[in-house]
Scaffold this motif. Structure first.
Motif, PDB file in Angstrom:
ATOM      1  N   ASP A 215      92.974 -15.363 -42.089  1.00  0.00           N
ATOM      2  CA  ASP A 215      93.510 -14.859 -43.011  1.00  0.00           C
ATOM      3  C   ASP A 215      95.148 -14.984 -42.807  1.00  0.00           C
ATOM      4  N   THR A 216      95.597 -16.165 -42.111  1.00  0.00           N
ATOM      5  CA  THR A 216      97.056 -16.583 -41.933  1.00  0.00           C
ATOM      6  C   THR A 216      97.568 -18.040 -42.499  1.00  0.00           C
ATOM      7  N   ILE A 217      98.729 -18.223 -42.687  1.00  0.00           N
ATOM      8  CA  ILE A 217      99.111 -19.313 -43.189  1.00  0.00           C
ATOM      9  C   ILE A 217      99.302 -20.243 -42.066  1.00  0.00           C
ATOM     10  N   ILE A 218      98.749 -21.530 -42.123  1.00  0.00           N
ATOM     11  CA  ILE A 218      98.760 -22.416 -41.108  1.00  0.00           C
ATOM     12  C   ILE A 218      99.628 -23.542 -41.553  1.00  0.00           C
ATOM     13  N   ALA A 219      99.859 -23.966 -42.857  1.00  0.00           N
ATOM     14  CA  ALA A 219     100.618 -25.035 -43.309  1.00  0.00           C
ATOM     15  C   ALA A 219     101.243 -24.873 -44.670  1.00  0.00           C
ATOM     16  N   THR A 220     102.311 -25.705 -44.979  1.00  0.00           N
ATOM     17  CA  THR A 220     102.927 -25.563 -46.298  1.00  0.00           C
ATOM     18  C   THR A 220     103.128 -27.043 -46.682  1.00  0.00           C
ATOM     19  N   ILE A 221     102.569 -27.396 -47.689  1.00  0.00           N
ATOM     20  CA  ILE A 221     102.761 -29.138 -48.377  1.00  0.00           C
ATOM     21  C   ILE A 221     103.382 -29.087 -49.254  1.00  0.00           C
ATOM     22  N   THR A 222     104.531 -29.918 -49.319  1.00  0.00           N
ATOM     23  CA  THR A 222     105.304 -30.476 -50.397  1.00  0.00           C
ATOM     24  C   THR A 222     104.550 -31.342 -51.593  1.00  0.00           C
ATOM     25  N   VAL A 223     104.109 -30.804 -52.940  1.00  0.00           N
ATOM     26  CA  VAL A 223     103.639 -31.779 -53.762  1.00  0.00           C
ATOM     27  C   VAL A 223     104.544 -32.125 -54.781  1.00  0.00           C
ATOM     28  N   GLY A 224     103.932 -32.505 -56.001  1.00  0.00           N
ATOM     29  CA  GLY A 224     104.740 -32.823 -57.337  1.00  0.00           C
ATOM     30  C   GLY A 224     105.623 -31.675 -57.734  1.00  0.00           C
ATOM     31  N   THR A 225     106.204 -31.817 -59.005  1.00  0.00           N
ATOM     32  CA  THR A 225     106.846 -30.624 -59.676  1.00  0.00           C
ATOM     33  C   THR A 225     105.916 -29.797 -60.293  1.00  0.00           C
ATOM     34  N   HIS A 226     105.957 -28.322 -59.924  1.00  0.00           N
ATOM     35  CA  HIS A 226     105.109 -27.293 -60.801  1.00  0.00           C
ATOM     36  C   HIS A 226     103.741 -27.776 -60.560  1.00  0.00           C
ATOM     37  N   PRO A 227     103.143 -27.550 -59.442  1.00  0.00           N
ATOM     38  CA  PRO A 227     101.459 -27.670 -59.261  1.00  0.00           C
ATOM     39  C   PRO A 227     100.885 -26.516 -59.939  1.00  0.00           C
ATOM     40  N   VAL A 228      99.787 -27.146 -60.374  1.00  0.00           N
ATOM     41  CA  VAL A 228      99.146 -26.038 -61.254  1.00  0.00           C
ATOM     42  C   VAL A 228      97.666 -25.915 -60.667  1.00  0.00           C
ATOM     43  N   GLY A 229      96.693 -26.897 -61.225  1.00  0.00           N
ATOM     44  CA  GLY A 229      95.122 -26.696 -60.704  1.00  0.00           C
ATOM     45  C   GLY A 229      95.086 -27.626 -59.373  1.00  0.00           C
ATOM     46  N   ALA A 230      93.987 -27.097 -58.861  1.00  0.00           N
ATOM     47  CA  ALA A 230      93.422 -27.853 -57.597  1.00  0.00           C
ATOM     48  C   ALA A 230      92.028 -27.963 -57.417  1.00  0.00           C
ATOM     49  N   GLY A 231      91.459 -28.907 -56.904  1.00  0.00           N
ATOM     50  CA  GLY A 231      90.071 -29.001 -56.747  1.00  0.00           C
ATOM     51  C   GLY A 231      89.955 -29.860 -55.530  1.00  0.00           C
ATOM     52  N   VAL A 232      88.620 -29.855 -54.908  1.00  0.00           N
ATOM     53  CA  VAL A 232      88.340 -30.235 -53.628  1.00  0.00           C
ATOM     54  C   VAL A 232      87.250 -31.246 -53.834  1.00  0.00           C
ATOM     55  N   THR A 233      87.180 -32.112 -52.787  1.00  0.00           N
ATOM     56  CA  THR A 233      85.986 -32.874 -52.754  1.00  0.00           C
ATOM     57  C   THR A 233      84.656 -32.308 -52.260  1.00  0.00           C
ATOM     58  N   PRO A 234      83.498 -32.426 -52.361  1.00  0.00           N
ATOM     59  CA  PRO A 234      82.480 -31.793 -51.827  1.00  0.00           C
ATOM     60  C   PRO A 234      82.374 -31.825 -50.213  1.00  0.00           C
ATOM     61  N   ASN A 235      82.943 -32.714 -49.563  1.00  0.00           N
ATOM     62  CA  ASN A 235      82.980 -33.186 -48.155  1.00  0.00           C
ATOM     63  C   ASN A 235      84.034 -32.435 -47.660  1.00  0.00           C
ATOM     64  N   GLY A 236      85.161 -31.923 -48.254  1.00  0.00           N
ATOM     65  CA  GLY A 236      86.261 -30.968 -47.960  1.00  0.00           C
ATOM     66  C   GLY A 236      87.219 -31.869 -47.441  1.00  0.00           C
ATOM     67  N   ALA A 237      87.373 -33.230 -47.505  1.00  0.00           N
ATOM     68  CA  ALA A 237      88.243 -34.202 -47.022  1.00  0.00           C
ATOM     69  C   ALA A 237      89.507 -34.268 -47.691  1.00  0.00           C
ATOM     70  N   ARG A 238      89.460 -34.117 -49.003  1.00  0.00           N
ATOM     71  CA  ARG A 238      90.673 -34.067 -49.703  1.00  0.00           C
ATOM     72  C   ARG A 238      90.882 -32.723 -50.937  1.00  0.00           C
ATOM     73  N   VAL A 239      92.115 -32.605 -51.094  1.00  0.00           N
ATOM     74  CA  VAL A 239      92.382 -31.830 -52.183  1.00  0.00           C
ATOM     75  C   VAL A 239      93.116 -32.554 -53.309  1.00  0.00           C
TER      76      VAL A 239
END
Length: 373
Positions: free
Chosen positions: A46-70
């Motif tokens: 339950d610790t934060i291990i990374a912070t990733i910069t993405v696009g403007t105002h990120p909203v939804g997120a979904g992951v691939t079943p193999n866990g390789a991508r978000v």
């Protein structure tokens, strides 16, 4: 702007693991002004291990079943960021429609469906090429969406048209439209694919759709300003975040009644489970925390701080990875009972037993000879 509208414009949580045997990670989008990041939480600690910069105002997120991508929907930059979980870096940016909000990945991992709030469409992304291969017109202001376990249909909650569009993934066309409550904002499908739970923000309720007939079979009253919904992996309960009163409503799916109400942080905009169903994570957009619940007891066992401003959730966000024993802050499970059976002797133990037996026999024979003499 109401707290519930904050959810509608809000962010998302995604639970994933890089390897099937690894502990899962939570990918939480932070959508407050000028943040534009995703916080990565190691569920084992339950610790934060990374912070990733993405696009403007990120909203939804979904992951691939193999866990390789978000896949992260960036509402104000009309794009989708693709994160590699191996490196926690953005490896691609895909143009989408206007105001992308919800994200859902098909069970085979081949396609990602993204709802576009501003253009009233759903973009279909091929994960093989990271390009949009189809654009589907749906209702007005589409938000949360969910794919059936067999991958044949996508259910899209259309906020201002008060209905749900049912997309056939074989043809990428709308095959049915289901009227629900006022201002539907999110949807989740039961693991057996028989029901869809649709949250109605305007009516403080959840509509239950039977997928066999695409009709509403029940309406469940919940708390004020409901937003996200997630269903346990065993399908027995649906958890709904109530932004107006800072609680989670726990719906018993057998009776379609609220069986528990759990107080969490301010404005729970995202709700999700680890895949073993032991841990519930609620992202609280109002106080920038994440509440961790033991699903067996519905007790908050940890509160994670340090995520970015405005964490929340739109979309389905569970992928493989076992939760830590006892769900991190909860007491660990009791040890197994002692063995009631006798252990099998080893080869050395058998040899010693045989040796002592022979020595005893020789001693007995020696005594007998002395008596005879």
């Amino acid at each position: 702007m109401s707290k519930s509208m904050g959810f509608l414009l809000g962010c998302s949580v995604a639970f994933i693991s890089v390897l099937a045997n690894a502990a899962p990670f939570a990918y939480i989008t932070n959508n407050a002004s000028s943040t534009n990041t995703v916080s990565v939480i190691d569920v084992a600690t339950d610790t934060i291990i990374a912070t990733i910069t993405v696009g403007t105002h990120p909203v939804g997120a979904g992951v691939t079943p193999n866990g390789a991508r978000v896949y992260v929907a960036n509402e104000q930059s009309a794009s989708v960021s693709v994160i590699s979980t191996a490196t926690n870096t953005v490896i691609a940016t895909i143009p989408a429609g206007s105001g992308p909000t919800g994200v859902a990945v098909t069970p085979d991992g081949l396609h990602v469906y993204v709802s576009n709030l501003g253009s009233n469409t759903v973009s279909v992304i091929s994960t093989a090429t990271n390009t949009v291969t189809a654009t589907i017109p749906v209702g007005t202001s589409p938000r949360g969406l969910a794919v059936t376990p067999d991958g044949s249909r996508v259910y899209v909650a259309n906020g201002t048209s008060n209905n749900v569009s049912v997309i056939s993934t074989a043809s990428n066309t709308v095959s049915a439209t289901v009227a629900v409550g006022s201002f539907p904002v999110d949807a989740a499908v039961t693991p057996d694919g028989t029901y869809v739970y649709v949250v109605n923000d305007g009516g403080n309720s959840v509509s239950v759709i039977a997928t066999a007939t695409n009709t509403v079979t029940a309406t469940v009253p919940v708390g004020s300003g409901p937003g996200p919904v997630a269903i346990t992996p065993d399908g027995t309960r649906a958890y709904v975040g109530n932004l107006g009163i800072n609680t989670l409503s726990v719906i018993n799916t057998a009776t379609n009644t609220v069986s528990a109400t759990v107080t969490v942080g301010n404005d729970p905009e995202g709700v999700g489970f680890t895949t073993d169903g032991r841990c519930v994570y609620a992202a609280n957009g109002g106080d920038n925390t994440v509440s961790v619940l033991n699903a067996a007891t519905n007790v908050v066992v940890a509160t994670i701080t340090g995520v970015g401003p405005g964490p929340g959730g739109v979309g389905l966000f569970i992928t493989p990875g076992a939760a830590p024993a006892g769900c991190a802050g909860a007491p660990p499970p009791p040890p197994p009972p002692p063995q009631s059976f006798q252990p099998i002797p080893t080869l050395n133990e058998w040899g010693l037993t045989l040796l002592f037996g022979l020595l005893a026999m020789l001693g007995f024979r020696q005594l007998r000879r002395r008596k005879l003499n």
